[in-house]
Design a protein around this motif. Sequence first.
Motif, short mmCIF file in Angstrom:
data_model
loop_
_atom_site.label_atom_id
_atom_site.label_comp_id
_atom_site.label_asym_id
_atom_site.label_seq_id
_atom_site.Cartn_x
_atom_site.Cartn_y
_atom_site.Cartn_z
N UNK A 235 0.97 -1.32 0.16
CA UNK A 235 -0.02 0.02 -0.03
C UNK A 235 0.76 1.33 -0.05
N UNK A 236 0.48 2.36 -0.68
CA UNK A 236 1.17 3.37 -1.16
C UNK A 236 1.66 4.12 0.37
N UNK A 237 0.66 4.16 1.12
CA UNK A 237 0.75 4.96 2.48
C UNK A 237 1.88 4.09 3.50
N UNK A 245 12.06 11.08 -4.59
CA UNK A 245 11.23 10.31 -4.98
C UNK A 245 10.59 10.45 -6.46
N UNK A 246 10.74 9.33 -7.16
CA UNK A 246 10.01 9.36 -8.76
C UNK A 246 8.93 8.51 -8.51
N UNK A 247 7.65 9.04 -8.57
CA UNK A 247 6.25 8.26 -8.59
C UNK A 247 5.99 7.76 -10.21
N UNK A 294 2.03 14.89 2.20
CA UNK A 294 1.38 14.68 3.33
C UNK A 294 2.75 14.16 4.39
N UNK A 295 3.65 13.41 3.78
CA UNK A 295 4.77 12.79 4.50
C UNK A 295 5.81 13.69 4.78
N UNK A 296 5.74 14.39 3.82
CA UNK A 296 6.98 15.64 3.85
C UNK A 296 6.38 16.66 4.80
#
Length: 298
Positions: A235-237, A245-247, A294-296
């Motif tokens: 899961x991504x979260x 990061x490259x999505x 959000x994480x950052x």
Amino acid sequence: YKLWLRGYIVVILLHFFRLTTTHPFRKRDMMTAENSITSVQNPKIKRLMLLQQKSAERRKANLFVVEGLRELLHCVRAGYEIDTLFYCSELMPDNDDAQQLRALIDNKKSFQVSKDVYSRVAYRGTTEGVIAEMTTRYTTLDDLKLPENPLICVLERVEKPGNLGAVLRSADAAQADAVIVCDPLTDLFNPNLIRSSIGAIFTVPTVACSSAECISFLKEKGIRILTAQLQDSKLYYDTDMRTGTAIVMGTEATGLTQAWRLAADAHIRIPMLGQLDSLNVSVSAAILLFEAVRQREL
């Protein structure tokens, strides 16, 4: 009789003064009457329509078309040069944006078009009466100026201009540092792409290249590659996106090629709780980009 004549002259002068001062383009209209276009058979209008419709013509002329005041200002602020501008003063607003545009326009490169001509060349009627031909400029991977922990959105073989435009809007909103389009199946200067991005193609550094070139670039820069895929993924979260990061996302139909799956540092997925197994790529991009935001910000 003399009093009547004086009054008549005053009225004429006041009317002239109002025409030349109240609207940002009225004065220009009077100065460039010889540049007025009233027929779609005009050679300049024919070229404009060809550039709108044919990617081969855009490449040949090294020009692309931008419609709308907002989109055009984003384009100019990004450093693109106006080659030719067409405007319909009847449709243009009297606001700061129009004043800014006026300051950038060369009389020799601007042409007033009739309302009828504008309605024939404009895709939608709410674009403030402005269409421009811009000189093409391409951004390469070497041109990218990335911060210490960049956030990059990578799209492989995305075909629909509307999807790519929507991804660019999300990338702008998330303040992504770049969008890289690998093995593109659509022209980055397609008018539909520019329109659907509402100008984000000019606010987010956007590069077209091959998948091999992109993978090599990301590895060289030490940027983690996170591929969005259903198979062998978590899961991504639950995935750390705070470092560079490259999505990476592919098409809804075929997903990503094996080259990206093998190059990935992690495989991530968005939980699908219904009967369908995929989201539109622009929706997926928004979810994943804002998870990184959000994480950052924690």
